[in-house]
Design an enzyme around this catalytic site. Structure first.
Site: not given
Ligand code: FPP
Length: 248
Positions: A28, A33, A74-76, A202, A215
Site C-alpha cells: 500500500d 508516493w 476484487t474491489e480495485n 486495517r 502477527e
Molecule cells: C495499493 O496502493 C497498491 C495497489 C492497489 C496495486 C499494487 C500493484 C503493484 C505494486 C504493481 C504490480 C504488482 C506486481 C506483483 C508486479 P494504492 O494505490 O492504494 O496507494 P494509495 O493508498 O497511496 O493511493
C-alpha cells in the site's frame, strides 16, 4: 553462545532459527508516493512493482519460504480504467521478466484469485509463469490478483454446499480443514507475519481466514520506499513477540 549458527545470508538483528515461514504484504501507498513527487499514480505502481521484485528476491535469499502479496483486490476494479490498465500492464511486464529470469530467481509463482476476468493474454502469461516455475520448491511467491478474502471464503462455502446438495457429504462433517482445503491458499501454511506499509491500519479483505493468528506489522513507510532494512525490522519485531495461538 548462540543456539543457531548465523547463516551467511541472515541479516543482523534477525534470528535465523525463528524466521517466519510465511510473510504476507499489503503493498500500500503507491498512489501517495507518486502524489508526493507530483507524478501520476501509475508511476507509484511502477515503483511498487520494483520494490516487489527486490523484496521477493530478498525473502528467498534470507530463507523465507512463502511470500504473499496483495497486487489487485476484487474491489480495485472500482479505480479509474487507466489505473487498472496500468497495474495489469505492470503485472504483465513483471511476468515476462520473471519468465526470462526464472532460472536465476528460482521462485515458484502462484496466483490467488479469480483470473477469469483478466484479458486472455494476461491469463495466458499467468499460466505460463505458474507452470514454468512449478519445478522450484525453495521459495514461493503468491500473487493475489482479483483476490478478496470474503470472495475466497464464499467460493469455498459454495463448493462445500454443492457437495452437500449432491449428497456427497453430511454438513455436520465439515471441519475447518475442509474450508482451508478449498481456499486459494490450500496447502500453504497460514501467514506468520502480515505487513502493511503506508500508515493504514486495517486488513482490507486480505487473507481473512488465514490471518486468524498472524502477527501484524504496520509502518508509515510507503510501499515504493519499503526496503530490505524495513523487512528486517518487521522480522525482528515479529521475533520479539510471544505467539500463544489462544493458549497461555
Ligand atoms: C495499493 O496502493 C497498491 C495497489 C492497489 C496495486 C499494487 C500493484 C503493484 C505494486 C504493481 C504490480 C504488482 C506486481 C506483483 C508486479 P494504492 O494505490 O492504494 O496507494 P494509495 O493508498 O497511496 O493511493
Amino acid at each position: 553462545m548462540p543456539i543457531f549458527r548465523k547463516s551467511q545470508n541472515t541479516p543482523d538483528g534477525v534470528d535465523p532459527g525463528r524466521l517466519p515461514r510465511h510473510i504476507a504484504i499489503i503493498m500500500d501507498g503507491n498512489g501517495r508516493w507518486a502524489q508526493k513527487r507530483g507524478l501520476p499514480r501509475t508511476a507509484g505502481h511502477a515503483a511498487g512493482a520494483e520494490t516487489f521484485r527486490t523484496i521477493a528476491n530478498y525473502c528467498k535469499e534470507i530463507g523465507i519460504e512463502y511470500l504473499t502479496v496483495y497486487a489487485f483486490s476484487t474491489e480495485n476494479w472500482r479505480r479509474p480504467p487507466e489505473e487498472v490498465g496500468a497495474i495489469m500492464r505492470l503485472l504483465g511486464r513483471y511476468l515476462d521478466e520473471a519468465l526470462e529470469d526464472m532460472e536465476r530467481n528460482r521462485i515458484r509463482i502462484v496466483f490467488f484469485g479469480d483470473l477469469e476476468p483478466l484479458t486472455p493474454e494476461l491469463r495466458a502469461l499467468c499460466d505460463r509463469a505458474h507452470s514454468a516455475s512449478m519445478r522450484y520448491s525453495e521459495a514461493q511467491a503468491n500473487i493475489c490478483l482479483n483476490y478478496g478474502g470474503r470472495d475466497e471464503i464464499t467460493r469455498a462455502v459454495r463448493a462445500l454446499a454443492r457437495e452437500c446438495a449432491a449428497g456427497e457429504r453430511d454438513p455436520e462433517s465439515i471441519t475447518e480443514a475442509d474450508i482451508s482445503a478449498r481456499l486459494y491458499s490450500a496447502g500453504v501454511p497460514d501467514p506468520d507475519l502480515i505487513i502493511r506499509p503506508s500508515g493504514e491500519i486495517r486488513t482490507s479483505n486480505f487473507l481473512l481466514w488465514q490471518s486468524a493468528y498472524s502477527e501484524y506489522y504496520f509502518t508509515d513507510v510507503l510501499w515504493p520506499d519499503f526496503s530490505k532494512e524495513e523487512l528486517n525490522r518487521a522480522i525482528a519485531s515479529y521475533q520479539a513477540r510471544s505467539r500463544r495461538f489462544g493458549g497461555v
